[in-house]
Design an enzyme around this catalytic site. Structure first.
Site, PDB file in Angstrom:
ATOM      1  N   ASN A   9       3.703  -1.878  -4.139  1.00  0.00           N
ATOM      2  CA  ASN A   9       2.715  -2.960  -4.047  1.00  0.00           C
ATOM      3  C   ASN A   9       2.105  -3.159  -5.438  1.00  0.00           C
ATOM      4  O   ASN A   9       1.262  -2.372  -5.861  1.00  0.00           O
ATOM      5  CB  ASN A   9       1.649  -2.553  -3.012  1.00  0.00           C
ATOM      6  CG  ASN A   9       0.485  -3.531  -2.949  1.00  0.00           C
ATOM      7  OD1 ASN A   9       0.542  -4.614  -3.515  1.00  0.00           O
ATOM      8  ND2 ASN A   9      -0.574  -3.130  -2.250  1.00  0.00           N
ATOM      9  N   LYS A  11       0.142  -5.418  -6.444  1.00  0.00           N
ATOM     10  CA  LYS A  11      -1.217  -5.999  -6.402  1.00  0.00           C
ATOM     11  C   LYS A  11      -1.350  -7.128  -7.424  1.00  0.00           C
ATOM     12  O   LYS A  11      -0.370  -7.840  -7.680  1.00  0.00           O
ATOM     13  CB  LYS A  11      -2.267  -4.896  -6.588  1.00  0.00           C
ATOM     14  CG  LYS A  11      -2.065  -3.728  -5.610  1.00  0.00           C
ATOM     15  CD  LYS A  11      -3.217  -2.778  -5.537  1.00  0.00           C
ATOM     16  CE  LYS A  11      -2.894  -1.660  -4.557  1.00  0.00           C
ATOM     17  NZ  LYS A  11      -4.019  -0.767  -4.318  1.00  0.00           N
ATOM     18  N   HIS A  94      -3.738  -5.469   4.306  1.00  0.00           N
ATOM     19  CA  HIS A  94      -4.095  -4.441   3.320  1.00  0.00           C
ATOM     20  C   HIS A  94      -5.622  -4.331   3.244  1.00  0.00           C
ATOM     21  O   HIS A  94      -6.336  -5.321   3.371  1.00  0.00           O
ATOM     22  CB  HIS A  94      -3.518  -4.810   1.954  1.00  0.00           C
ATOM     23  CG  HIS A  94      -3.625  -3.696   0.965  1.00  0.00           C
ATOM     24  ND1 HIS A  94      -4.797  -3.417   0.308  1.00  0.00           N
ATOM     25  CD2 HIS A  94      -2.723  -2.767   0.550  1.00  0.00           C
ATOM     26  CE1 HIS A  94      -4.597  -2.363  -0.478  1.00  0.00           C
ATOM     27  NE2 HIS A  94      -3.354  -1.952  -0.347  1.00  0.00           N
ATOM     28  N   GLU A  96      -7.582  -4.085   0.878  1.00  0.00           N
ATOM     29  CA  GLU A  96      -8.226  -4.942  -0.129  1.00  0.00           C
ATOM     30  C   GLU A  96      -8.370  -6.367   0.394  1.00  0.00           C
ATOM     31  O   GLU A  96      -9.328  -7.060   0.050  1.00  0.00           O
ATOM     32  CB  GLU A  96      -7.418  -4.885  -1.444  1.00  0.00           C
ATOM     33  CG  GLU A  96      -7.613  -3.539  -2.134  1.00  0.00           C
ATOM     34  CD  GLU A  96      -6.438  -3.071  -2.970  1.00  0.00           C
ATOM     35  OE1 GLU A  96      -5.536  -3.878  -3.270  1.00  0.00           O
ATOM     36  OE2 GLU A  96      -6.413  -1.874  -3.325  1.00  0.00           O
ATOM     37  N   GLU A 166      -2.976   3.832   5.491  1.00  0.00           N
ATOM     38  CA  GLU A 166      -3.604   3.887   4.177  1.00  0.00           C
ATOM     39  C   GLU A 166      -5.107   4.109   4.325  1.00  0.00           C
ATOM     40  O   GLU A 166      -5.866   3.142   4.459  1.00  0.00           O
ATOM     41  CB  GLU A 166      -3.371   2.562   3.427  1.00  0.00           C
ATOM     42  CG  GLU A 166      -1.931   2.252   3.146  1.00  0.00           C
ATOM     43  CD  GLU A 166      -1.780   1.397   1.889  1.00  0.00           C
ATOM     44  OE1 GLU A 166      -1.008   1.802   1.015  1.00  0.00           O
ATOM     45  OE2 GLU A 166      -2.457   0.374   1.772  1.00  0.00           O
ATOM     46  N   GLY A 172      -6.102   4.186  -4.687  1.00  0.00           N
ATOM     47  CA  GLY A 172      -6.506   3.995  -6.075  1.00  0.00           C
ATOM     48  C   GLY A 172      -7.540   4.993  -6.575  1.00  0.00           C
ATOM     49  O   GLY A 172      -8.132   4.798  -7.633  1.00  0.00           O
ATOM     50  N   SER A 213      -2.811   6.697  -3.327  1.00  0.00           N
ATOM     51  CA  SER A 213      -2.640   7.638  -4.442  1.00  0.00           C
ATOM     52  C   SER A 213      -1.350   8.449  -4.355  1.00  0.00           C
ATOM     53  O   SER A 213      -1.316   9.612  -4.764  1.00  0.00           O
ATOM     54  CB  SER A 213      -3.864   8.558  -4.564  1.00  0.00           C
ATOM     55  OG  SER A 213      -5.025   7.799  -4.837  1.00  0.00           O
TER      56      SER A 213
END
Ligand code: PGA
Length: 253
Positions: A9, A11, A94, A96, A166, A172, A213
């Site tokens: 991904n 991003k 996701h 985000e 996730e 991250g 991560s």
């Protein structure tokens, strides 16, 4: 029986020339790997050029998001009709998207149904925030997200489904979840809840990834777990050596 899957991904990273360079640099390491499905998910603007570079390589292409409507007055959105001839996969829900763009479970559900209707394989992301984790609500949140995300979903013979677990606190942050913890969540929560909605055989055939991560140093540990079918990789998918290494580990699963 489930082929491992590693998805990168990217991003909000990489313009068109940078995308070309990254794919070109990765291809030699990725192309020859047996027993693993690899999906690259660049930004929309790079999908076309990356699809050309991936032609004949056996590596799949995915989008990072999608709107559920096919066409119409929805300025700024991308439809399944625009993706279906380019991509095989699409990341949906996701964290985000949920956090910064207010995507609700119901939005994710509309997108999942639309993606499946256009033969795109959704990679549905679920996972609890740090706050929810600390309040002991992880399981409850994951169950809610899966139930809502899969509501009224009917799979055809051609459809596939992927879920990525996730935990938001692991994305991250450099603080990955433990492989044991992820294994338990998939075995005790994600597969049984999916089985309750779509049936046992679909839940067993469905690939469940871990994301948060993942790097070249910890990937192998996750892939040793029987329930972890691969990874959704963010930061490390932008680093050629790391991503190739992760894909190699998955190929050895
Ligand atoms: P990360 O992101 O690997 O950078 O933690 C994973 C993801 O958001 O899919």
């Amino acid at each position: 029986m489930r082929t491992p899957l590693v998805a990168g991904n990217w991003k909000l990273n990489k313009n068109v020339p940078e995308s070309c360079r990254l794919v070109t640099d990765m291809l030699p390491g990725l192309q020859s790997l047996p027993g693993v499905d690899i999906v690259l998910c660049p930004p929309f603007t790079s999908l076309m050029v990356v699809s050309i570079l991936l032609e004949g390589t056996g590596i799949y292409l995915g989008a990072q998001n999608m709107y559920w409507e096919k066409e119409g007055a929805y300025t700024g959105e991308i439809s399944p009709l625009m993706l279906k001839d380019l991509c095989q996969f699409v990341i949906l829900g996701h964290s985000e998207r949920r956090k910064y763009f207010n995507e609700a479970d119901q939005d994710v559900n509309q997108k999942v149904k639309s993606a499946l209707g256009h033969n795109l394989t959704p990679i549905i992301c679920v996972g609890e925030t740090l706050e929810e984790n600390e309040a002991g609500r992880a399981t409850e949140v994951i169950i809610r997200q899966i139930k809502a995300g899969l509501a009224d979903v009917i799979l055809s013979d051609r459809n596939q489904l992927v879920i990525a677990y996730e935990p938001v606190w692991a994305i991250g942050t450099g603080r990955a979840a433990t492989a044991d913890g992820v294994e338990l969540i998939i075995r005790n929560v994600i597969r049984p809840v999916t089985a309750g909605i779509l049936g046992e055989s679909i839940a067993q055939a469905m690939r469940v990834l871990y994301g948060g991560s993942v790097n070249a140093g910890n990937a192998a540990e996750f892939f040793q777990k029987p329930e972890v079918d691969g990874a959704l990789v963010g930061g490390a998918s932008l680093k050629v050596e790391d991503f190739v290494r992760i894909a190699q580990f998955a190929s050895q699963k």
